[in-house]
Design a protein around this motif. Structure first.
Motif, PDB file in Angstrom:
ATOM      1  N   MET A   1       1.165  -1.209  -0.153  1.00 43.14           N
ATOM      2  CA  MET A   1       0.033  -0.399   0.287  1.00 43.14           C
ATOM      3  C   MET A   1       1.155   1.136  -0.182  1.00 43.14           C
ATOM      4  SD  MET A   1      -3.014  -0.822  -0.618  1.00 43.14           S
ATOM      5  CE  MET A   1      -4.056   1.409   0.263  1.00 43.14           C
ATOM      6  N   ARG A   2       2.160   1.430   0.379  1.00 47.17           N
ATOM      7  CA  ARG A   2       3.018   2.303   0.720  1.00 47.17           C
ATOM      8  C   ARG A   2       3.375   2.673  -1.650  1.00 47.17           C
ATOM      9  NH1 ARG A   2       7.776   2.534   4.807  1.00 47.17           N
ATOM     10  NH2 ARG A   2       5.891   1.992   6.231  1.00 47.17           N
ATOM     11  N   GLU A   3       3.689   1.928  -1.544  1.00 40.02           N
ATOM     12  CA  GLU A   3       3.838   1.591  -2.880  1.00 40.02           C
ATOM     13  C   GLU A   3       3.098   2.432  -3.225  1.00 40.02           C
ATOM     14  OE1 GLU A   3       7.015   0.330  -5.467  1.00 40.02           O
ATOM     15  OE2 GLU A   3       7.669   1.875  -4.299  1.00 40.02           O
ATOM     16  N   MET A   4       2.013   1.838  -3.221  1.00 36.90           N
ATOM     17  CA  MET A   4       0.890   2.338  -4.103  1.00 36.90           C
ATOM     18  C   MET A   4      -0.087   3.981  -4.045  1.00 36.90           C
ATOM     19  SD  MET A   4      -1.653  -0.650  -4.777  1.00 36.90           S
ATOM     20  CE  MET A   4      -3.143   0.352  -6.018  1.00 36.90           C
ATOM     21  N   TRP A   5       0.209   4.269  -2.642  1.00 38.63           N
ATOM     22  CA  TRP A   5       0.114   5.871  -2.214  1.00 38.63           C
ATOM     23  C   TRP A   5       1.522   7.102  -2.988  1.00 38.63           C
ATOM     24  CZ3 TRP A   5      -4.105   7.790  -1.208  1.00 38.63           C
ATOM     25  CH2 TRP A   5      -5.066   7.031  -0.515  1.00 38.63           C
ATOM     26  N   ARG A   6       2.501   6.464  -3.258  1.00 38.50           N
ATOM     27  CA  ARG A   6       3.678   7.056  -3.261  1.00 38.50           C
ATOM     28  C   ARG A   6       3.119   7.433  -4.934  1.00 38.50           C
ATOM     29  NH1 ARG A   6       8.650   8.946  -2.264  1.00 38.50           N
ATOM     30  NH2 ARG A   6       9.784   8.065  -3.498  1.00 38.50           N
ATOM     31  N   GLY A   7       2.953   6.129  -5.287  1.00 38.54           N
ATOM     32  CA  GLY A   7       2.542   6.423  -7.147  1.00 38.54           C
ATOM     33  C   GLY A   7       1.521   7.492  -6.926  1.00 38.54           C
ATOM     34  N   VAL A   8       0.390   7.493  -6.439  1.00 36.61           N
ATOM     35  CA  VAL A   8      -0.837   9.037  -5.976  1.00 36.61           C
ATOM     36  C   VAL A   8      -0.531   9.768  -5.941  1.00 36.61           C
ATOM     37  CG1 VAL A   8      -2.584   9.699  -4.908  1.00 36.61           C
ATOM     38  CG2 VAL A   8      -2.628   6.706  -5.300  1.00 36.61           C
ATOM     39  N   ARG A   9       1.100   9.563  -5.253  1.00 37.54           N
ATOM     40  CA  ARG A   9       1.271  11.220  -4.179  1.00 37.54           C
ATOM     41  C   ARG A   9       2.802  11.789  -6.189  1.00 37.54           C
ATOM     42  NH1 ARG A   9       2.764   8.271   0.272  1.00 37.54           N
ATOM     43  NH2 ARG A   9       4.785   7.927  -0.255  1.00 37.54           N
ATOM     44  N   LEU A  10       3.120  11.040  -6.741  1.00 40.21           N
ATOM     45  CA  LEU A  10       3.536  11.203  -7.773  1.00 40.21           C
ATOM     46  C   LEU A  10       2.970  12.022  -8.977  1.00 40.21           C
ATOM     47  CD1 LEU A  10       6.150   8.022  -8.564  1.00 40.21           C
ATOM     48  CD2 LEU A  10       7.080  10.978  -8.073  1.00 40.21           C
ATOM     49  N   LEU A  11       1.398  11.079  -9.062  1.00 39.07           N
ATOM     50  CA  LEU A  11       0.464  11.436 -10.167  1.00 39.07           C
ATOM     51  C   LEU A  11       0.675  13.190  -9.186  1.00 39.07           C
ATOM     52  CD1 LEU A  11      -1.112  11.536 -11.910  1.00 39.07           C
ATOM     53  CD2 LEU A  11      -2.839  10.596 -11.052  1.00 39.07           C
ATOM     54  N   GLY A  12       0.149  13.452  -7.731  1.00 39.77           N
ATOM     55  CA  GLY A  12      -0.322  14.836  -7.206  1.00 39.77           C
ATOM     56  C   GLY A  12       0.845  15.855  -7.929  1.00 39.77           C
ATOM     57  N   ARG A 200       6.970  -3.250 -14.905  1.00 42.13           N
ATOM     58  CA  ARG A 200       6.432  -4.070 -13.918  1.00 42.13           C
ATOM     59  C   ARG A 200       7.190  -4.998 -12.549  1.00 42.13           C
ATOM     60  NH1 ARG A 200       6.089  -8.749 -18.441  1.00 42.13           N
ATOM     61  NH2 ARG A 200       8.530  -8.783 -17.528  1.00 42.13           N
ATOM     62  N   SER A 201       7.889  -4.737 -12.397  1.00 42.09           N
ATOM     63  CA  SER A 201       8.978  -3.987 -11.500  1.00 42.09           C
ATOM     64  C   SER A 201       9.184  -3.703 -10.016  1.00 42.09           C
ATOM     65  CB  SER A 201      10.185  -4.320 -11.403  1.00 42.09           C
ATOM     66  OG  SER A 201      11.096  -3.708 -11.879  1.00 42.09           O
ATOM     67  N   ARG A 202       8.045  -2.474 -10.617  1.00 39.10           N
ATOM     68  CA  ARG A 202       7.298  -1.555 -10.216  1.00 39.10           C
ATOM     69  C   ARG A 202       6.200  -1.412  -9.619  1.00 39.10           C
ATOM     70  NH1 ARG A 202      10.965   1.875  -7.654  1.00 39.10           N
ATOM     71  NH2 ARG A 202       9.502   2.542  -5.824  1.00 39.10           N
ATOM     72  N   LEU A 203       4.670  -2.716  -9.574  1.00 38.73           N
ATOM     73  CA  LEU A 203       3.508  -2.909 -10.337  1.00 38.73           C
ATOM     74  C   LEU A 203       2.818  -2.017  -9.286  1.00 38.73           C
ATOM     75  CD1 LEU A 203       1.515  -3.499 -12.383  1.00 38.73           C
ATOM     76  CD2 LEU A 203       1.320  -5.636 -10.953  1.00 38.73           C
ATOM     77  N   PRO A 204       2.910  -1.602  -8.253  1.00 41.24           N
ATOM     78  CA  PRO A 204       2.228  -1.745  -6.930  1.00 41.24           C
ATOM     79  C   PRO A 204       2.473   0.117  -7.157  1.00 41.24           C
ATOM     80  CG  PRO A 204       2.984  -3.053  -5.796  1.00 41.24           C
ATOM     81  CD  PRO A 204       3.656  -2.423  -6.598  1.00 41.24           C
ATOM     82  N   LEU A 205       3.747   1.307  -7.505  1.00 41.50           N
ATOM     83  CA  LEU A 205       3.875   2.180  -8.068  1.00 41.50           C
ATOM     84  C   LEU A 205       2.877   2.498  -8.959  1.00 41.50           C
ATOM     85  CD1 LEU A 205       5.768   4.518  -6.806  1.00 41.50           C
ATOM     86  CD2 LEU A 205       7.167   3.951  -8.504  1.00 41.50           C
TER      87      LEU A 205
END
Length: 276
Positions: A1-12, A200-205
């Motif tokens: 989940m931390r990686e997914m939220w990091r992806g959301v923050r990068l979008l933001g 693919r190696s950073r899929l959650p992000l």
């Protein structure tokens, strides 16, 4: 989940960068608007002429008993229009990036300079357009293959109406991110196969970045406004997943002084000067 939220923050962060740079944001909307208008015109024409197209393609149904000819052709109408919408959704980003290559290259370069270096080889506009078009076709073929499989799985009871749509959003988010990061990764001379492997190696992000963007793009006209920020955010994401360029200012080892996990010399698009 931390990686997914990091992806959301990068979008933001990317959207915030576009909001702070009004000139780049306005210029980045131009190719998206051109593509959007073209797609709307094509979809309107498809809806208007679908009945005639289906009737022309199914002359054998002319003599079917009522109501089967109408039901059959109505189903085909829905399939043709739905297929057109699907094709529009999955190809919009690729076509927009191709139309706006110079605009989005400028955005990616400015983000890179603000974050510290990462200059790539100078390929020339026509070379960049050729590589972008070639890679976009390859990505769209992969997307089409997934779309066919997911469409078939959609007829599976229960799972087809619950699990499959969720998987579809994840697949769309991955490939949308792949398309958007192409601008930044092409600047680093990273080939498509390596881009796919790295993301693919950073899929959650990647899903944290791409899935919210897919949901936003489903709203008509929103993609036009978000494209510049999406490219800026994708540039930040590319910097996140790629090894740092040791020649860039401030891109040295982060904490332990060990730089052995950067790419080996000669690896395409990674540390070191371009081989050609």
């Amino acid at each position: 989940m931390r990686e997914m939220w990091r992806g959301v923050r990068l979008l933001g962060r990317g959207l915030g960068w576009a909001a702070r740079h009004g000139r780049e944001w306005r210029l980045g909307m131009v190719p998206a608007l051109i593509t959007f208008v073209g797609y709307v015109a094509a979809l309107v024409a498809l809806v208007v002429w679908t009945d005639d197209l289906v009737a022309w393609a199914t002359p054998f149904a002319d003599h079917w008993a009522s109501p089967w000819a109408g039901v059959f052709r109505g189903l085909l109408d829905a399939v043709v229009v739905g297929g057109g919408l699907l094709l529009a959704v999955i190809s919009f980003t690729a076509v927009t990036l191709l139309v706006g290559q110079p605009f989005y290259e400028t955005i990616a370069a400015r983000v890179d300079r603000a974050e510290g270096g990462a200059e790539g080889p100078e390929l020339g506009l026509w070379r960049e357009l050729w590589i972008g078009a070639r890679d976009s076709v390859r990505v769209l073929l992969r997307v089409a293959a997934f779309a066919v499989v997911l469409f078939a799985l959609g007829f599976v009871p229960v799972a087809g109406q619950t699990v499959v749509p969720a998987i579809g959003f994840c697949v769309s988010g991955f490939f949308l991110t792949l398309e958007l990061t192409a601008v930044a990764m092409q600047r680093r001379d990273v080939p498509l196969r390596d881009r796919i492997r790295i993301l693919r190696s950073r899929l959650p992000l990647v899903l944290g970045f791409g899935v919210p963007l897919v949901l936003a793009f489903l709203v008509p006209f929103v993609a036009v406004f978000l494209m510049p920020g999406a490219v800026a955010g994708a540039t930040l994401l590319a910097r996140e997943v790629l090894p740092p360029d040791p020649a860039a200012p401030g891109s040295g080892p982060d904490d332990d002084g060990d730089d052995e996990d950067t790419a080996a010399p000669g690896a395409p698009g990674f540390a070191g000067p371009p081989g050609n």
